[in-house]
Enzyme design. Structure first.
Site, PDB file in Angstrom:
ATOM      1  CB  SER A  26       2.183   4.844   4.046  1.00 43.10           C
ATOM      2  OG  SER A  26       2.049   3.866   3.068  1.00 43.10           O
ATOM      3  CG  ASP A  52      -6.838   0.795   3.797  1.00 41.60           C
ATOM      4  OD1 ASP A  52      -7.847   0.099   3.570  1.00 41.60           O
ATOM      5  OD2 ASP A  52      -5.677   0.398   3.582  1.00 41.60           O
ATOM      6  CG  ASN A  96      -8.016  -6.496   3.030  1.00 42.57           C
ATOM      7  OD1 ASN A  96      -7.228  -7.034   3.816  1.00 42.57           O
ATOM      8  ND2 ASN A  96      -8.005  -6.726   1.739  1.00 42.57           N
ATOM      9  CB  SER A 178       5.233  -7.309   6.721  1.00 43.22           C
ATOM     10  OG  SER A 178       4.623  -6.052   6.563  1.00 43.22           O
ATOM     11  CB  SER A 210       9.335  -2.601   3.053  1.00 44.88           C
ATOM     12  OG  SER A 210       8.884  -3.726   2.351  1.00 44.88           O
ATOM     13  CG  ASP A 330       2.454  -1.055  -1.708  1.00 43.31           C
ATOM     14  OD1 ASP A 330       2.523  -2.307  -1.660  1.00 43.31           O
ATOM     15  OD2 ASP A 330       1.942  -0.356  -0.833  1.00 43.31           O
ATOM     16  CE  LYS A 357       2.930  -5.739   1.167  1.00 43.50           C
ATOM     17  NZ  LYS A 357       3.402  -4.403   1.096  1.00 43.50           N
ATOM     18  CD  GLU A 358      -3.747  -4.381  -0.103  1.00 42.41           C
ATOM     19  OE1 GLU A 358      -2.642  -4.940  -0.305  1.00 42.41           O
ATOM     20  OE2 GLU A 358      -3.848  -3.214   0.326  1.00 42.41           O
ATOM     21  CG  HIS A 405      -5.615  -0.619  -3.486  1.00 40.09           C
ATOM     22  ND1 HIS A 405      -4.839   0.418  -3.081  1.00 40.09           N
ATOM     23  CD2 HIS A 405      -5.132  -1.706  -2.827  1.00 40.09           C
ATOM     24  CE1 HIS A 405      -3.940  -0.021  -2.218  1.00 40.09           C
ATOM     25  NE2 HIS A 405      -4.101  -1.306  -2.050  1.00 40.09           N
ATOM     26  NE  ARG A 406      -0.429  -0.057  -3.537  1.00 40.60           N
ATOM     27  CZ  ARG A 406      -0.697   1.244  -3.530  1.00 40.60           C
ATOM     28  NH1 ARG A 406      -0.919   1.883  -4.651  1.00 40.60           N
ATOM     29  NH2 ARG A 406      -0.738   1.912  -2.394  1.00 40.60           N
ATOM     30  CE  LYS A 436      -6.802  -2.464   1.402  1.00 44.18           C
ATOM     31  NZ  LYS A 436      -5.753  -1.974   2.223  1.00 44.18           N
TER      32      LYS A 436
END
Ligand code: C5P
Length: 674
Positions: A26, A52, A96, A178, A210, A330, A357-358, A405-406, A436
């Site tokens: 981020s 990213d 992405n 978001s 968030s 996240d 999300k992804e 990824h997460r 990512k």
């Protein structure tokens, strides 16, 4: 980077040591954008190197920013808040990366409206399913002309000239979708704040989700010279005439979301010694650092300073909890994985943003945790996880990662199941997606975890000299993501060290001493002996011949035994030599014995030597091979012979790929997952 189709993580029992985190995604992408838009040069330290950020860097290059640098420092020369120098039409492909799409869409839409131009923004298929309608609506209301190229509400987008900026009245955005939309506007609007001579106001409708990401945006804007006023994150005022000023030097903190996997690992498995995390500390500007509080609520013991954390297991089993995760969507995913080790049902609420999300992370997490044996209830905005009911209820599961990824990083934590009494490996399909944000995630994890040797799978490849063992073992290890032990190198290194020290072949004691004290280091394909690269020297025929001689000595073999066992490390080992399956790893899960005719082997070795520019005679090579085989086969200790349970593979007419396919086929048959 584990560039493989699937990764089997063996059952893990411990975590301890130190990890260094990659830079925050981020922060990295916000800093890149700000530096790219600013006037002047920004030196960025410890920028994350991942999919990213690469996407963002490429976009900045296309916009005309100057980019230079190395591993630790990246310098960006910005475009000074104007598109006037940029040649358009421009087409930016953003993979992405939501952290690139949203802020670039906002910034470029405003700049195109003010300066003219034509920009297309697109991404991979999943990016075209991630909503962007609220942001586009807000941008259209302030005058930008934006077309949807496929479906209304989703990228790809085209930003067109011809609109008129209308930023006198407050700009309204919905707070519940978001926070990246709001962040995008906050990052973009200062660019056009010099027009009307009056400040720009943004108002949030409803409660903002968030929030910490918005706070992060504000903190970074400040570093670039923009002071946004706000009251309780509901109404924001950007002063008229704001201009981005490059701060000359900025440091990217370690990623707090990435830290969550190691905080969890420490809470689960750091029993005797702590797990230390460097790069991010308790006073981080990243909202996800609040994961520490959630982990503590579940039983973790966390200490920390300015840029480090130290985690130990506190309560065990972990304490089931009900946690509001609105402020750290996240990192909250990691709590779902920790819930596998809790003493009851863990409930995570206000996680609706997971769905966009992804992947749809609520659905994905529910499906995969159930595969492991957990009981999961997935709600529209929440998830509840109960661990497998008993050790026997844990299943050997092949888990999907959804190009997320997460998901991959969270699910890897299921491998600590031995601490819940189970003992199953975890198969992660397509683990590459960690690239990512954390390309070296698995290497980092494997560097700090421990498993019982018996749980770490070994494949042995034994066979006569020049049968292609080393090449086959390397190919199999690469495709499984495992480590490799070329045991011949240890005998060759002993021989080389002995030759250099003028030790005779019959001085058993001195040879054993040399073997026991070998200072060897492996670095990819390179081998270092006493700090010198000896890769080439080890391959000399004379060294091989002396190795064959010294390897017949039981004292030398004994001296090298422990060193060979030490190569058995997570996630697995492919070991090649003469006695890997018979003596060193008798419990190997798969043993392969390679055969190939002496004529064929002599020819291969001949080719190898010629390719290196070393001349040799074929008949002499063959005689030497046969002499070496005879010595290896007839020596009293560890003679070369197939293990009783070895599978024979005659590779005389097979390519390396075909041989590797055969071995992996055998491995697949023995190693099945649900
Ligand atoms: O496989 P490579 O030719 O590199 O091995 C060098 C020598 O080390 C062999 O000729 C063999 O005598 C010895 N060796 C051994 N046991 C092993 C590996 C190699 O005795 N496991």
């Amino acid at each position: 980077m584990y560039d493989i189709a699937q990764l089997d993580v063996p059952p893990l029992r411990r975590a301890a040591g130190t990890v260094r985190l990659p830079g925050s995604k981020s922060i990295s992408n916000r800093v890149l954008l700000l530096a790219g838009l600013a006037e002047g040069r920004t030196e960025i330290h410890d920028l994350l190197d991942s999919d990213d950020t690469r996407v963002m860097l490429q976009a900045l290059r296309q916009l005309g920013c100057g980019i230079a640098g190395d591993d630790r420092v990246t310098t960006v020369t910005g475009i000074g808040g104007s598109l006037r120098q940029v040649r358009t039409p421009l087409s930016l492909s953003l993979g992405n990366a939501g952290t690139a799409m949203r802020p670039l869409a906002a910034a470029l839409a405003l700049l195109v409206t003010r300066d003219g131009g034509d920009v297309e923004l697109s991404g991979v298929a999943r990016m075209h399913e991630r909503p962007i309608g609220d942001l586009v609506d807000a941008l259209r209301r302030i005058g930008a002309l934006i077309d949807y190229l496929h479906h209304d509400g989703y990228p790809p987008l085209r930003l067109r000239a011809g609109g008129t900026l209308n930023i006198e009245r407050p700009i309204r955005v919905r707070g519940d979708v978001s926070s990246q939309f709001l962040s995008a506007l906050l990052l973009a609007l200062p660019l056009v704040s010099d027009g009307g001579g009056q400040p720009i106001t943004i108002e949030v409708d409803g409660e903002l989700i968030s929030k910490p990401y918005v706070e992060l945006t504000l903190a970074l804007l400040q570093r670039f010279g923009i002071e946004v006023q706000h009251d309780g994150l509901q109404r924001f005022v950007i002063p008229a005439g704001s201009r981005y000023r490059a701060p000359s030097r900025i440091h990217v903190e370690g990623d707090a979301s990435s830290a969550s996997y190691f905080i969890a690992a420490g809470a689960i498995a750091a029993v005797e010694a702590p797990l230390r995390i460097e790069g991010v500390g308790l006073d981080s500007i990243q909202g996800d650092i609040r994961f520490v509080d959630a982990a503590r609520a579940m039983g973790a013991q966390v200490a920390g300073g300015a840029s480090w954390l130290e985690v130990r297991r506190g309560a065990w089993p972990l304490k089931a909890a009900t946690l509001d995760c609105n402020h750290m969507p996240d990192a909250a995913m990691t709590l779902a994985a920790m819930a596998l080790y809790a003493d009851g049902r863990t409930r995570l609420t206000r996680i609706g943003s997971w769905r966009v999300k992804e992947t749809d992370r609520i659905a994905a997490m529910a499906v995969e945790l159930r595969k492991l044996g957990a009981t999961v209830l997935d709600g529209a905005d929440s998830i509840e996880v109960e661990p497998p009911a008993s050790p026997a209820a844990w299943r050997r599961a092949a888990l999907h990662t959804y190009d997320d990824h997460r998901m991959a990083m969270c699910l890897s934590l299921a491998a600590f199941n031995p601490l819940a009494g189970a003992r199953v490996p975890v198969r992660l399909l397509d683990p590459r997606c960690v690239g990512k944000t954390f390309p070296e995630y698995f290497e980092t994890l494997f560097g700090v975890v421990g498993a019982d040797a018996a749980d770490i799978p070994v494949i042995t490849v034994d066979g006569p000299t020049a049968s292609g063992k080393g090449t086959l073992a390397a190919a199999v290890a690469a495709r499984l993501g495992w480590r490799q032990l070329d045991s011949g190198v240890l005998y060759r290194a002993t021989a080389l060290a002995a030759m250099r020290a003028n030790i005779a072949g019959d001085d058993t004691e001195a040879l054993a001493r040399v073997a026991a004290a070998l200072a060897l280091r492996f670095d990819g394909d390179q081998v270092w002996l006493d700090g010198v690269d000896v890769g080439a020297a080890l391959r000399h025929e004379a060294v091989g011949a002396f190795a064959s001689q010294v390897s017949a000595l039981p004292e030398v073999r004994r001296a090298l035994h422990a060193l060979q066992l030490s190569f058995r490390r997570v996630p697995g080992l492919v070991a090649d030599g003469r006695d890997m399956g018979t003596v060193v790893f008798p419990d190997a899960a798969l043993k392969v014995f390679l055969t190939a005719s002496a004529a064929m082997r002599a020819e291969r070795r001949h080719k190898q030597l010629m390719a290196k520019g070393i001349s040799a005679r074929l008949d002499a090579l063959r005689a030497d091979l046969e002499a070496r085989d005879a010595r290896d086969m007839h020596r009293a200790v560890s003679p070369l012979k197939p293990a009783r349970d070895a599978l024979l593979l005659d590779n005389s007419s097979l390519t390396i790929e075909q041989s590797a396919d055969r071995v992996l086929g055998w491995w697949g048959e023995r190693n099945t997952f649900d």
